[in-house]
Motif scaffolding. Sequence first.
Motif, mmCIF file in Angstrom:
data_model
loop_
_atom_site.group_PDB
_atom_site.id
_atom_site.type_symbol
_atom_site.label_atom_id
_atom_site.label_comp_id
_atom_site.label_asym_id
_atom_site.label_seq_id
_atom_site.Cartn_x
_atom_site.Cartn_y
_atom_site.Cartn_z
ATOM 1 N N ASN A 1 -9.381 15.190 -5.526
ATOM 2 C CA ASN A 1 -9.954 14.644 -6.757
ATOM 3 C C ASN A 1 -8.975 13.700 -7.451
ATOM 4 O OD1 ASN A 1 -12.387 15.998 -6.415
ATOM 5 N ND2 ASN A 1 -11.753 17.738 -7.667
ATOM 6 N N GLN B 1 0.841 -1.196 0.000
ATOM 7 C CA GLN B 1 0.000 0.000 0.000
ATOM 8 C C GLN B 1 0.872 1.240 0.000
ATOM 9 O OE1 GLN B 1 -2.207 -0.610 3.650
ATOM 10 N NE2 GLN B 1 -0.905 0.774 4.783
ATOM 11 N N GLY C 1 -8.011 5.892 -7.123
ATOM 12 C CA GLY C 1 -8.429 4.772 -6.285
ATOM 13 C C GLY C 1 -8.016 4.846 -4.831
ATOM 14 N N TYR C 2 -7.494 5.976 -4.389
ATOM 15 C CA TYR C 2 -7.132 6.119 -2.977
ATOM 16 C C TYR C 2 -8.396 6.316 -2.154
ATOM 17 C CZ TYR C 2 -2.253 6.302 -4.246
ATOM 18 O OH TYR C 2 -1.005 5.962 -4.710
ATOM 19 N N GLN C 3 -8.388 5.747 -0.954
ATOM 20 C CA GLN C 3 -9.548 5.809 -0.075
ATOM 21 C C GLN C 3 -9.125 6.308 1.294
ATOM 22 O OE1 GLN C 3 -10.987 1.796 0.097
ATOM 23 N NE2 GLN C 3 -10.950 1.564 -2.111
ATOM 24 N N THR C 4 -10.063 6.966 1.963
ATOM 25 C CA THR C 4 -9.801 7.407 3.334
ATOM 26 C C THR C 4 -9.787 6.181 4.236
ATOM 27 O OG1 THR C 4 -10.902 9.503 2.903
ATOM 28 C CG2 THR C 4 -10.629 8.869 5.216
ATOM 29 N N GLN C 5 -8.680 6.026 4.976
ATOM 30 C CA GLN C 5 -8.565 4.907 5.897
ATOM 31 C C GLN C 5 -8.710 5.388 7.340
ATOM 32 O OE1 GLN C 5 -4.798 2.845 5.920
ATOM 33 N NE2 GLN C 5 -5.755 0.983 6.672
ATOM 34 N N TYR D 1 -6.442 11.973 -6.121
ATOM 35 C CA TYR D 1 -6.263 10.740 -5.356
ATOM 36 C C TYR D 1 -7.504 9.853 -5.432
ATOM 37 C CZ TYR D 1 -2.281 13.380 -3.599
ATOM 38 O OH TYR D 1 -1.133 14.111 -3.501
ATOM 39 N N ASN D 2 -8.681 10.449 -5.392
ATOM 40 C CA ASN D 2 -9.912 9.659 -5.535
ATOM 41 C C ASN D 2 -9.981 8.993 -6.905
ATOM 42 O OD1 ASN D 2 -11.026 10.041 -2.952
ATOM 43 N ND2 ASN D 2 -11.904 11.999 -3.549
ATOM 44 N N GLN D 3 -9.640 9.726 -7.961
ATOM 45 C CA GLN D 3 -9.657 9.165 -9.314
ATOM 46 C C GLN D 3 -8.677 8.010 -9.463
ATOM 47 O OE1 GLN D 3 -8.886 12.423 -11.977
ATOM 48 N NE2 GLN D 3 -10.884 13.349 -11.663
#
Length: 178
Positions: free
Chosen positions: A156, A142, A162-166, A158-160
């Motif tokens: 935007n 990761q 595929g990153y997610q809030t952990q 990072y979301n595009q």
Amino acid sequence: MIRRGSTLERSLLLKFMQRTYQDLFPNKDFSHLEQTVKQYFSSDTPLWWVEEEGEQGEQGEQGDKGTRGQGDKGNNYTQFPIPNSQFPIACLWVGNAIDQVQGNRHAHIFILYVVPEHRRRGIGTALMRYVENWAIQRGDRQIGLQVFQSNKPALNLYNQLGYQTQSLWMVKFLSAEK
């Protein structure tokens, strides 16, 4: 062109760090970032620069996404089409972190910065893909990063990708007065 930086480029890294924070918080002083660079920048925390080539014609063939070369397989350069300049137009500095749930080491992005006049050209995306390939090659499972909630363009991107809030980093400002 993506070039691996050296520990001799400490002052340039500091300038880029200060610039990224000044973009977000224009009326603040970020001279304290020198201590961060001093403490964490080493040969174990790789740095990459994006520089423009001297001549457009020297760039060679380009891949579908505009990049050539993946990861850090001995080449110091990855190319993609951008105009000419003598100064780096972007940087990526990566450190190491430990996943607090699994205990595994993984890459952590300290800074990704593209100078404003070169944004929205795919440079940030190319750097993110580059570091993902680099992390995969070294066995990471990761990549972590921290981004300000107010930095919508970065969120935007990072979301595009595929990153997610952990987790959420929460702060409470304390008064020194009693």
